[in-house]
Scaffold this motif. Structure first.
Motif, PDB file in Angstrom:
ATOM      1  N   TYR A 424       0.847  -1.194   0.000  1.00  0.00           N
ATOM      2  CA  TYR A 424       0.000   0.000   0.000  1.00  0.00           C
ATOM      3  C   TYR A 424       0.880   1.241   0.000  1.00  0.00           C
ATOM      4  CZ  TYR A 424      -4.596  -2.101   0.826  1.00  0.00           C
ATOM      5  OH  TYR A 424      -5.784  -2.789   0.695  1.00  0.00           O
ATOM      6  N   SER A 425       0.458   2.260  -0.725  1.00  0.00           N
ATOM      7  CA  SER A 425       1.162   3.541  -0.700  1.00  0.00           C
ATOM      8  C   SER A 425       0.964   4.195   0.670  1.00  0.00           C
ATOM      9  CB  SER A 425       0.644   4.452  -1.812  1.00  0.00           C
ATOM     10  OG  SER A 425      -0.762   4.590  -1.738  1.00  0.00           O
ATOM     11  N   SER A 426       1.963   4.966   1.109  1.00  0.00           N
ATOM     12  CA  SER A 426       1.964   5.478   2.486  1.00  0.00           C
ATOM     13  C   SER A 426       1.283   6.830   2.644  1.00  0.00           C
ATOM     14  CB  SER A 426       3.407   5.585   2.998  1.00  0.00           C
ATOM     15  OG  SER A 426       4.104   6.634   2.343  1.00  0.00           O
ATOM     16  N   GLY A 427       0.898   7.483   1.548  1.00  0.00           N
ATOM     17  CA  GLY A 427       0.260   8.795   1.643  1.00  0.00           C
ATOM     18  C   GLY A 427       1.150   9.901   1.115  1.00  0.00           C
ATOM     19  N   ASP A 428       0.532  11.027   0.757  1.00  0.00           N
ATOM     20  CA  ASP A 428       1.243  12.100   0.063  1.00  0.00           C
ATOM     21  C   ASP A 428       1.333  13.405   0.836  1.00  0.00           C
ATOM     22  OD1 ASP A 428       1.398  10.327  -2.020  1.00  0.00           O
ATOM     23  OD2 ASP A 428      -0.223  11.223  -3.178  1.00  0.00           O
ATOM     24  N   ASP A 429       1.018  13.379   2.133  1.00  0.00           N
ATOM     25  CA  ASP A 429       0.961  14.626   2.903  1.00  0.00           C
ATOM     26  C   ASP A 429       1.853  14.603   4.132  1.00  0.00           C
ATOM     27  OD1 ASP A 429      -1.405  16.340   1.648  1.00  0.00           O
ATOM     28  OD2 ASP A 429      -2.030  14.249   1.607  1.00  0.00           O
ATOM     29  N   GLY A 430       2.949  13.882   4.053  1.00  0.00           N
ATOM     30  CA  GLY A 430       3.890  13.868   5.160  1.00  0.00           C
ATOM     31  C   GLY A 430       3.299  13.278   6.421  1.00  0.00           C
ATOM     32  N   VAL A 431       3.448  14.012   7.526  1.00  0.00           N
ATOM     33  CA  VAL A 431       2.907  13.537   8.806  1.00  0.00           C
ATOM     34  C   VAL A 431       1.421  13.850   8.940  1.00  0.00           C
ATOM     35  CG1 VAL A 431       5.125  13.689   9.966  1.00  0.00           C
ATOM     36  CG2 VAL A 431       3.580  15.658  10.016  1.00  0.00           C
ATOM     37  N   THR A 482      16.624  11.607  -2.920  1.00  0.00           N
ATOM     38  CA  THR A 482      16.199  12.278  -1.702  1.00  0.00           C
ATOM     39  C   THR A 482      14.741  11.941  -1.457  1.00  0.00           C
ATOM     40  OG1 THR A 482      15.950  14.444  -0.609  1.00  0.00           O
ATOM     41  CG2 THR A 482      15.498  14.358  -2.957  1.00  0.00           C
ATOM     42  N   ALA A 483      14.255  12.178  -0.246  1.00  0.00           N
ATOM     43  CA  ALA A 483      12.822  12.029   0.005  1.00  0.00           C
ATOM     44  C   ALA A 483      12.073  12.980  -0.911  1.00  0.00           C
ATOM     45  CB  ALA A 483      12.506  12.349   1.464  1.00  0.00           C
ATOM     46  N   CYS A 484      10.905  12.575  -1.374  1.00  0.00           N
ATOM     47  CA  CYS A 484      10.148  13.408  -2.296  1.00  0.00           C
ATOM     48  C   CYS A 484       9.662  14.666  -1.581  1.00  0.00           C
ATOM     49  CB  CYS A 484       8.945  12.635  -2.843  1.00  0.00           C
ATOM     50  SG  CYS A 484       8.142  13.495  -4.212  1.00  0.00           S
ATOM     51  N   MET A 485      10.071  15.819  -2.102  1.00  0.00           N
ATOM     52  CA  MET A 485       9.693  17.101  -1.500  1.00  0.00           C
ATOM     53  C   MET A 485       9.254  18.087  -2.563  1.00  0.00           C
ATOM     54  SD  MET A 485      12.405  17.483   1.664  1.00  0.00           S
ATOM     55  CE  MET A 485      11.392  18.782   2.394  1.00  0.00           C
ATOM     56  N   GLU A 486       8.742  17.577  -3.666  1.00  0.00           N
ATOM     57  CA  GLU A 486       8.132  18.415  -4.695  1.00  0.00           C
ATOM     58  C   GLU A 486       6.702  17.945  -4.906  1.00  0.00           C
ATOM     59  OE1 GLU A 486      10.297  18.490  -8.329  1.00  0.00           O
ATOM     60  OE2 GLU A 486      12.018  19.544  -7.478  1.00  0.00           O
ATOM     61  N   VAL A 487       5.760  18.852  -4.760  1.00  0.00           N
ATOM     62  CA  VAL A 487       4.333  18.603  -4.960  1.00  0.00           C
ATOM     63  C   VAL A 487       3.738  17.736  -3.842  1.00  0.00           C
ATOM     64  CG1 VAL A 487       2.519  17.800  -6.537  1.00  0.00           C
ATOM     65  CG2 VAL A 487       4.612  18.831  -7.462  1.00  0.00           C
ATOM     66  N   ILE A 488       4.436  16.649  -3.473  1.00  0.00           N
ATOM     67  CA  ILE A 488       3.941  15.782  -2.390  1.00  0.00           C
ATOM     68  C   ILE A 488       5.079  15.516  -1.401  1.00  0.00           C
ATOM     69  CG2 ILE A 488       2.268  14.700  -3.919  1.00  0.00           C
ATOM     70  CD1 ILE A 488       4.910  12.414  -2.707  1.00  0.00           C
ATOM     71  N   TYR A 489       4.690  15.068  -0.204  1.00  0.00           N
ATOM     72  CA  TYR A 489       5.652  14.636   0.807  1.00  0.00           C
ATOM     73  C   TYR A 489       5.349  13.195   1.196  1.00  0.00           C
ATOM     74  CZ  TYR A 489       6.363  19.678   1.333  1.00  0.00           C
ATOM     75  OH  TYR A 489       6.611  21.008   1.101  1.00  0.00           O
ATOM     76  N   SER A 490       6.387  12.394   1.315  1.00  0.00           N
ATOM     77  CA  SER A 490       6.202  10.980   1.633  1.00  0.00           C
ATOM     78  C   SER A 490       5.514  10.796   2.980  1.00  0.00           C
ATOM     79  CB  SER A 490       7.563  10.285   1.652  1.00  0.00           C
ATOM     80  OG  SER A 490       7.429   8.911   1.965  1.00  0.00           O
ATOM     81  N   GLY A 491       4.386  10.070   2.980  1.00  0.00           N
ATOM     82  CA  GLY A 491       3.675   9.806   4.221  1.00  0.00           C
ATOM     83  C   GLY A 491       4.488   8.891   5.124  1.00  0.00           C
ATOM     84  N   GLY A 492       4.495   9.194   6.424  1.00  0.00           N
ATOM     85  CA  GLY A 492       5.244   8.355   7.347  1.00  0.00           C
ATOM     86  C   GLY A 492       5.064   8.801   8.778  1.00  0.00           C
ATOM     87  N   GLY A 493       5.334   7.893   9.699  1.00  0.00           N
ATOM     88  CA  GLY A 493       5.211   8.219  11.110  1.00  0.00           C
ATOM     89  C   GLY A 493       4.938   6.991  11.944  1.00  0.00           C
ATOM     90  N   PHE A 494       4.055   7.144  12.935  1.00  0.00           N
ATOM     91  CA  PHE A 494       3.805   6.106  13.924  1.00  0.00           C
ATOM     92  C   PHE A 494       2.307   5.957  14.153  1.00  0.00           C
ATOM     93  CE2 PHE A 494       7.929   7.957  14.518  1.00  0.00           C
ATOM     94  CZ  PHE A 494       8.769   6.862  14.736  1.00  0.00           C
TER      95      PHE A 494
END
Length: 643
Positions: A424-431, A482-494
């Motif tokens: 599954y994709s982790s999301g596009d809005d960072g935290v 690098t981590a994606c920081m254009e248009v979207i941010y890699s979803g991640g956390g806890f």
């Protein structure tokens, strides 16, 4: 509405306390702390009204499902790769006869006639139609009617009790404290913690869930490696991840991608892409498996309806080459739509009624009596699952109740036991959650929220969550990403729902010890005991995709998941060619020390959200890009050595 609600609760608990002997052998089974956003207490429910009371029976051995999965998935286990059959899974987890007898006997002793008690086909639940008065007496509670701002009504209680000898045999009861168990179809208002969230079955609707982003159309793309910092094409991905492999066991292998109607690919777009970037796909189509009336609709043609599916199929098919047939699981009809549960029902018949079955307010219910709806029987165990399944859709974890999410997470574990890799994709809005939503102090998505909002199913410990990276501007595919920081941010956390699995404890402990975020514990799960995500990453920026007759630049973890799925499908091909089995649930293997060298570590970038800079990347695993991006040749070599 808080004061009247608290007064009612106080009166209710006072009455329950006065019951004395009635409560002597009862204990609180579940209790709700707040009314979800958008709902208000309306009135006491009519005592003579009938409600379908369902008792989700405790699954036998379910508390050990993680251990069972670990046993067949860890590379050091003597049982590695010895995947289970569907029959073995049913036999292992079906509720015991003791559980069924205890709950049934209690109901009969409470005055419920035997003829009124119904046991589900897989023994996962017991249902009895009772009056509100009977339900209240059974569980020492009070049922009320709540009204949503949309005008829809819902029946629930604030707390309920069960006899102490019954409690160990019941997971939960519906309807009760949950607001993802409303009584009517399409009642609106969302589920779990998110009162304003759309129902789960709307996952395929434009703007709902995790969907790819575009910066517009492009023209004159050459597709050379020198341009990969601006335009990602199949040759860029093959070079980034060393994916140069010609499949040889395609008749034994399988790769599936799930789409949710009304999202649909256009064959004209697939052929346009093939002519420019994947000549071996010219004239080819995915093998379409229709689930609950799903089809590649052409009524709606625009980026919102075609972008996701076009992206998934063009890159998923390209990277496994034209020799390997890709299966498209098109799920849900056009009027009703579908949820992840509807897809899971189709590939595992035992799931259709597991722990009470689907939720009519969250999941698609078939036959569909809406105009133009699918009128055939609901798909239940009618579809063979592929060995690798990628899904580029997702929810906010808080939009679903812990029970809804937990029920689904257990199913992913069962699929892993059968040797299926779930991505599954982790999301596009960072935290933050979808569309940048964050949680308020009640852990409800809100415009003024500031608490990190994890995604789901990526937080389920039994799936592989995929984040996003990018080629740095003016860099080449031979330089570190690098981590994606254009248009979207890699979803991640806890996660706020799921505990940390054993397989990732060491690497997450290393991150929290050496790179612990300097944020107050009130805005993120800082306990160090919760499931961390993503697990791995792949490029998620600047993809050239044919959509509605034009090439678009597309961004998102929606790009990353099908790419990773293709890589693992090719590893399966090599294993199958040697007479070995599929890799199945990969997390215990990829987190093992032996596989540490098989990923390209990402050490630049972060994933902002909720008014913060988010988490930072770091040496080793991090909650932005996970373990890093895959190196196919290294993974290939090590996986071929495993049984």
């Amino acid at each position: 509405m808080r004061s009247p609600w608290r007064s009612l609760v106080a009166v209710s608990l006072a009455l329950l306390s006065s019951a004395g002997s009635l409560l002597a052998n009862y204990s609180v089974h579940e209790k709700r702390t707040h009314i979800p956003s958008g709902w208000a207490l309306n009135r006491r429910h009519n005592l003579t009204s009938t409600i379908p009371l369902r008792f989700a029976l405790k699954q036998k051995n379910i508390e050990d499902i993680g251990n069972y999965l670990y046993d067949v998935s860890h590379p050091k286990s003597p049982n590695y790769g010895k995947h289970w059959t569907a029959t073995e899974i049913v036999r292992t987890f079906v509720p015991s006869n003791e559980t069924v007898d205890i709950v049934r006997s209690w109901l009969i002793a409470s005055g419920i006639g035997r003829e009124r008690i119904s046991l589900g086909r897989t023994k996962g639940w017991i249902q009895v139609n009772v009056t509100v008065e009977e339900a209240e007496q059974l569980m020492n509670t009070e049922y009320n009617v709540y009204t949503h701002m949309s005008g829809k009504e819902h029946v629930a209680c604030e707390v309920y009790y069960l006899p102490q000898h019954v409690q160990p045999h019941v997971d939960f009861v519906t309807p009760s404290v949950h607001f993802d168990a409303k009584l009517t179809r399409r009642s609106g208002g969302g589920g779990g913690g998110g009162g304003s969230a759309p129902p789960a079955r709307d996952i395929g609707q434009p703007g709902v869930g995790n969907t790819p982003k575009t910066t517009g159309t492009v023209s004159g793309i050459i597709g050379e490696l020198e341009q990969c910092d601006k335009y990602i094409t199949p040759i860029c991905l093959r070079t980034l991840y060393d994916l140069f492999y010609d499949p040889v066991a395609t008749d034994k292998n399988s790769y599936g991608i799930v789409e949710y109607t009304p999202q649909a690919y256009l064959d004209s777009d697939l052929q346009m892409f093939a002519r420019n970037y994947s000549a071996d796909l010219i004239g080819k189509k995915p093998y379409l498996v229709s689930i609950d009336g799903g089809y590649a609709q052409t009524i709606h043609k625009n980026f919102s309806h075609n972008g996701e599916s076009d992206l998934d199929l063009q890159y998923g098919m390209s990277l496994v080459t034209g020799k390997q047939t890709l299966t498209l699981y098109q799920t849900g009809d056009l009027p009703e739509g579908a949820s992840f549960n509807d897809f899971l029902d189709a590939i595992d018949g035992s799931y259709c009624t597991f722990e009470g079955g689907d939720d009519p307010t969250q999941d698609g219910i078939y036959p569909d009596n809406l105009p133009g709806g699918y009128t055939g029987p609901k798909a239940c165990g009618t579809v063979k699952p592929a060995s690798v399944i990628s899904t580029s859709y997702g929810y906010n974890e808080a939009d679903l109740s812990p029970f809804y999410a937990g029920r689904q997470c257990a199913e992913y574990a069962k699929l892993g036991l059968m040797g299926i890799t779930i991505l599954y994709s982790s999301g596009d809005d960072g935290v933050a959650g979808i569309n940048g939503s964050c949680l308020n102090s009640s852990h409800i998505p809100s415009a003024d929220g500031h608490i990190f909002n994890p995604s789901f199913p990526g937080t389920c410990p039994y799936v592989t969550s995929v984040g996003a990276t990018m080629v740095k501007p003016n860099a080449t595919v031979f330089d570190p990403e690098t981590a994606c920081m254009e248009v979207i941010y890699s979803g991640g956390g806890f996660s706020n729902y799921f505990a940390m699995p054993e397989y990732q404890k060491n690497v997450v402990d290393h991150y929290l010890t050496n790179y612990r975020p300097d944020y107050p514990s009130t805005i993120w799960n800082s306990t160090g005991t919760s499931r961390a995500y993503p697990d791995i990453s792949a490029n998620g920026a600047n993809y050239v995709v044919a959509v509605d007759g034009e090439f678009h630049l597309i961004y998102g973890t929606s790009c990353s998941s099908p790419v990773v799925g293709a890589i693992f499908t090719m590893i399966n091909d090599a294993r199958l060619a040697l007479g070995k089995g599929p890799i199945g649930f990969i997390n215990p293997t990829i987190y093992s020390p032996e596989f540490a060298c098989t990923f390209n570590d990402i050490t630049e970038g972060s994933n902002p959200g909720c008014g913060t800079a988010g988490y930072n990347t770091a040496d080793g695993w991090d909650p932005v890009t996970g373990l890093g991006t895959p190196n196919f040749s290294k993974l290939f070599a090590l996986w071929l050595l495993l049984p």
